[in-house]
Design an enzyme around this catalytic site. Structure first.
Site, PDB file in Angstrom:
ATOM      1  N   HIS A 117       1.454  -5.128  51.343  1.00  0.00           N
ATOM      2  CA  HIS A 117       0.191  -4.697  51.965  1.00  0.00           C
ATOM      3  C   HIS A 117      -0.425  -5.887  52.698  1.00  0.00           C
ATOM      4  O   HIS A 117      -0.611  -6.960  52.111  1.00  0.00           O
ATOM      5  CB  HIS A 117      -0.785  -4.178  50.904  1.00  0.00           C
ATOM      6  CG  HIS A 117      -2.047  -3.617  51.506  1.00  0.00           C
ATOM      7  ND1 HIS A 117      -2.101  -2.359  52.053  1.00  0.00           N
ATOM      8  CD2 HIS A 117      -3.289  -4.150  51.654  1.00  0.00           C
ATOM      9  CE1 HIS A 117      -3.328  -2.142  52.512  1.00  0.00           C
ATOM     10  NE2 HIS A 117      -4.067  -3.217  52.281  1.00  0.00           N
ATOM     11  N   ASP A 153      -3.347   1.622  46.973  1.00  0.00           N
ATOM     12  CA  ASP A 153      -3.321   0.153  47.039  1.00  0.00           C
ATOM     13  C   ASP A 153      -4.093  -0.472  45.872  1.00  0.00           C
ATOM     14  O   ASP A 153      -4.759  -1.494  46.022  1.00  0.00           O
ATOM     15  CB  ASP A 153      -3.914  -0.353  48.356  1.00  0.00           C
ATOM     16  CG  ASP A 153      -3.216   0.235  49.567  1.00  0.00           C
ATOM     17  OD1 ASP A 153      -2.011   0.530  49.461  1.00  0.00           O
ATOM     18  OD2 ASP A 153      -3.874   0.408  50.619  1.00  0.00           O
ATOM     19  N   CYS A 720     -38.231 -33.198 112.659  1.00  0.00           N
ATOM     20  CA  CYS A 720     -38.467 -32.262 113.752  1.00  0.00           C
ATOM     21  C   CYS A 720     -39.945 -31.957 113.944  1.00  0.00           C
ATOM     22  O   CYS A 720     -40.380 -31.672 115.068  1.00  0.00           O
ATOM     23  CB  CYS A 720     -37.676 -30.975 113.535  1.00  0.00           C
ATOM     24  SG  CYS A 720     -37.887 -30.258 111.899  1.00  0.00           S
TER      25      CYS A 720
END
Length: 915
Positions: A117, A153, A720
């Site tokens: 398992h 299990d 400028c």
């Protein structure tokens, strides 16, 4: 390992119940160790193909039983049980079994049954143990071999093994690295322990026991309201089976190959995902998704409902791949791969181009086998599991494999040749080649020119000088990117993300950019850092925020019109990008002028070809490098250093350029307008100026002196909007001049990289010589040179700050711009407001202007009458990214900065619908 087995002397008769390559490996190892496998019980053939365990057993002559089931209606099938008992096994070994085995079989052998398992029991009982190990973010994974009982299990533990779980481990990673190889060894070890009577039976503890059900597709949908780490665990826990999924564009899309992404938010195209509070980002590395904690996960691959898998980075791509022409070596490789496919797909008579690996019966376990067999024959061909899922048909798989074999799948890296210099306490890396279609490249004809450090006259770098062919290439790349590339498909918010990322990179590199700007243009470093670079960063951030707001009401609108009865009509306007834009910038603020025009251009969705001034190309080329690093698609931004008369002229004439944005001299602006008429390009011009500054006697004099000096000498007069002519009321004239001269004498002229320097060198030698000639003309015409007018005696192009008085209206210096550190002062009679206004407006220029007075009514009256695009009151040079900037008359038309700048790079389309 072999010596370990030799310690075990007893052998057993075994029944193997299960399936898969794992079962096959356990079978082979047990037989190799001398145990007798008296029967193999496995699943029936699928699509005419036997399970790997059955294939191995049949090859050895071991009895093989393929029962579809062991029970019917909850009871054991007696014929099946009888067949099992006939083999006389002493131990049942269940390495991997998906069938439910009756207890009559489990308890039948002398030694009972052992099961593998893949979890550390009692945690994660159930059939999806590896998945849940990852889904729940376990730091440890492992497996258990236990004695079977009548629970799920729950039997006593025989042995366990564990391993660490990596941050980005997938089910496949854990299985292939640990659970499979170590599991096979452990199953054999367990059998030996049983044979020798040494196998323990350790009851499973109740504490920590969990059971999770089988993960199926229907319950693998991604829940978006969780942290990024949980999203990542959910996706990797379902990779590859059953696959975590979400709904995108109305279809189920499965996510594969996730990893946590610990970095700043990358650039990408937004992708709406059902249920997600925040859109994902399709980036060059994959799909970025966000957790509810704001952190990110990167997903590499996506699979659609039909089974097709693609790299997530290609979600929005519509490109079709052209079939490759194979070499003889590649044809042989294709035949070898076909043989491997045939060996796996034994049920398929002939492997054809259309043969689908998985639809022909292969499963995930066959993927590993195929790749390992290919690796044995072609070690240089590195394939991954996901490659098989993305090319499931044989023809597609061969095309993919050949591309990888050739190395064509590798992303092209940006290659940059630098001129590197150690200066200003850092190493400065400067690209020097043209930037076309995402790559730095030499000029087509190989020509170069030297760019000069104005502080000492030394050569900084030899820079590529773009040719006409380079202009054509750059325009073609920009057009392709706009019409067919990723940029054209990108949504507005994603454009904004790219621009924010670029601004961040500019800020990260601000010291390097300021240093380059200083040595290339002569700007004082502190000014370059604050203004040249600082305002450039602000500009990109400002316009990044506009990207997804352009279709707001002030840009697009619905319009009520007369209805065509009995029908109804809807008319609305839409703002669209223009296309390929040419941007030509001057040398006084190289990076800032680039930012003022490029940011608005890009925010509107255009692509661009930019020509920096010939004498100051280096920050523009460094900017190009940062755009590539930010992730801008190829072709969106192209930079061409070189001659204005060649490159700028060809850009203004080019038929595929739809807009020209220019800052420079008035004569050049007029020439650009003529050239743009070839295909009626849209044009915006920011040209020369002779900006008047009027100083009244009721001003705050010290402030007027300070601001007036800034109006003239800021950026050494190369500005400028510099005050080209000062009109000072007669009653304060002499005191004003005296204070100005006094302050000039305090100014430090020197190395622009020195933090204490006030005044750096003029931009280039020719300009310095022009300024000196300008001063000579002033003297010849009868103006009084109060201070300066000379070159500073030191290396470089330095000029003394200069003051002229007694300047009459007819004089050259009263009418023409110096573009340098020259203060031109004229008196006006006390109280003559309208007279000084007439004189101030008696010029063909109208860029900027200013007035100093404590009388606000007078100031507002003056501001209304001055014919200039910008009027400063009791200040000067105060520009901001949100305020429009541009001139009147021969100072040009169109605006930079602010919302109005966007209109320069958009076109309006009216759409009428009848319904």
């Amino acid at each position: 390992f072999n010596s370990f087995y030799q310690a075990y002397q007893h052998k057993l008769k075994l029944a193997l119940i299960g399936q898969s390559i794992f079962g096959q490996e356990v079978y082979n190892k047990l037989r190799k160790e001398g145990h007798k496998v008296v029967g193999v019980f496995t699943v029936p053939d699928k699509n005419g193909q036997a399970d790997p365990l059955a294939l191995a057993a049949e090859k050895d002559g071991t009895p093989v039983f393929k029962f579809p089931r062991w029970r019917a209606k909850g009871k054991p099938i007696q014929e099946v049980v009888a067949a099992y008992k006939s083999v006389g096994a002493e131990l049942n070994v269940l390495p991997f079994c998906t069938q439910f085995i009756p207890m009559d079989v489990i308890d039948c052998p002398k030694h009972g049954s052992i099961i593998y398992h893949p979890s550390i029991l009692p945690r994660h009982r159930g059939a999806s143990a590896i998945n849940w190990t990852l889904i729940q973010g376990d730091k440890k994974a492992g497996f258990t071999i236990f004695w079977a009982d009548d629970g799920l299990d729950t039997g006593p533990i025989l042995l366990q093994r564990e391993c660490d779980v990596g941050q980005n481990d997938t089910v496949d990673d854990l299985y292939n690295r640990f659970l499979f190889p170590e599991g096979v060894k452990a199953m054999v070890e367990a059998v030996h322990l049983i044979a020798d009577g040494k196998a323990p039976r350790i009851p499973q503890p109740k504490e920590g026991a969990t059971y999770e059900g089988i993960q199926k597709k229907e319950n693998a949908e991604i829940c978006w309201d969780q942290p990024a780490a949980s999203l990542h665990n959910w996706i990797r826990g379902h990779d590859k089976v059953p696959g975590a999924w979400a709904t995108i564009d109305g279809q189920v899309v499965t996510f594969y190959g996730s990893s946590l992404l610990d970095a700043s938010v990358p650039t990408g195209q937004e992708l709406a995902i059902k249920g997600a509070s925040r859109p994902g980002l399709v980036t060059k590395n994959g799909l970025v998704i966000f957790g509810n904690d704001g952190k990110m996960v990167l997903v590499r691959n996506l699979q659609f409902e039909g089974g097709k898998m693609i790299p997530a980075s290609k979600y929005f791509s519509t490109d079709e791949t052209t079939a490759l022409e194979l070499t003889e070596e590649e044809k042989k490789m294709a035949e070898d791969i076909k043989a491997i496919w045939k060996g796996i797909l034994s049920n398929v008579a002939v492997i054809e181009d259309s043969t689908d690996f998985f639809k022909s019966g292969a499963s995930s376990m066959h993927v590993v086998r195929m790749l390992e067999e290919i690796k044995q024959k072609y070690s240089g061909l590195q394939l991954q599991n996901e490659d098989v899922y993305m090319a499931t048909k044989f023809a597609d798989f061969i095309q993919m494999a050949v591309r990888k074999f050739r190395g064509e799948d590798k992303e092209e890296e940006l290659v940059i040749d630098y001129v590197s210099k150690n200066m200003n306490s850092m190493t400065v890396n400067m690209p020097y080649q043209c930037f076309i279609n995402g790559q730095f490249t030499n000029a087509d004809d190989g020509k170069t020119y030297d760019t000069i450090n104005p502080a000492d006259g030394s050569v900084i770098a030899s820079v590529s000088s773009a040719s006409l062919a380079d202009v054509d290439k750059a325009v073609a790349a920009a057009k392709e990117a706009f019409e067919n590339g990723e940029w054209g498909r990108m949504n507005a918010r994603e454009r904004g993300r790219l621009m924010y990322r670029l601004a961040d990179l500019m800020e990260e590199h601000q010291e390097e950019l300021a240093t380059i700007e200083s040595i290339d243009s002569g700007a004082v470093y502190t000014l370059a850092l604050k203004t040249h670079v600082g305002m450039s960063v602000q500009t990109f951030r400002y316009f990044a925020g506009w990207c997804d707001k352009i279709q707001a009401s002030e840009f697009g609108a619905t319009i009520p019109i007369n209805q065509a009865r009995p029908n109804h009509n809807l008319t609305f306007t839409k703002k669209e990008p223009i296309g390929v834009c040419a941007i030509v910038i001057p040398w006084n603020y190289p990076l800032m002028m680039l930012a003022w025009k490029s940011a608005a251009c890009l925010a509107a969705g255009n692509t661009l070809v930019l020509k920096p001034a010939q004498v100051t190309p280096l920050t523009s080329l460094k900017f190009a490098e940062l755009t590539a690093k930010a992730g801008f698609p190829k072709g969106v931004i192209n930079i061409l250093p070189g001659s204005g008369g060649l490159v700028g002229q060809h850009l203004s004439e080019h038929p595929d350029v739809r807009k020209v944005g220019f800052t420079g001299s008035t004569p050049t602006g007029k020439q650009i307008m003529k050239s743009a008429a070839t295909n009626l390009k849209k044009v915006s011009l920011e040209l020369g100026g002779k900006s008047p500054l009027i100083i009244f006697s009721d001003c705050e004099l010290d402030r007027a002196v300070k601001m007036g000096m800034g109006a003239v000498y800021f950026n050494k007069g190369e500005n400028c909007i510099a005050a080209g002519r000062l009109f000072v009321e007669e009653s304060i004239h002499d005191e004003f001049v005296s204070k100005v001269v006094e302050e000039i004498k305090k100014m430090k002229i020197g190395d622009p990289l020195d933090r204490s320097t006030d005044h750096g060198p003029q931009n280039h030698k020719a300009h310095l010589e022009k300024l000196l000639q300008y001063c000579e003309t002033g003297v010849k015409e009868g103006a009084t040179l109060v201070y300066g007018g000379r070159q500073v005696r030191r290396p470089g192009f330095f000029m003394e700050p200069t003051v002229f008085t007694d300047v009459e209206d007819h004089m050259y210096i009263a009418q023409e711009e110096s573009f340098g550190p020259v203060m031109v002062i004229s008196k006006f009679k006390n109280g003559d407001v309208d007279g000084v206004l007439r004189r101030a407006n008696s010029t063909e220029y109208g860029l900027a202007s200013g007035v100093f007075t404590k009388d606000i009514s007078k100031a507002l009256y003056i501001s209304e009458k001055l014919e200039a695009g910008t009027v400063f009151i009791n200040t000067y040079n105060k520009t901001d990214v949100a305020a429009p900037f541009g001139g009147f008359k021969q100072s040009g038309f169109g605006k930079d900065l602010g919302e109005e700048a966007l209109h320069e790079y958009l076109r309006t389309k009216a759409i009428t619908v009848e319904y």
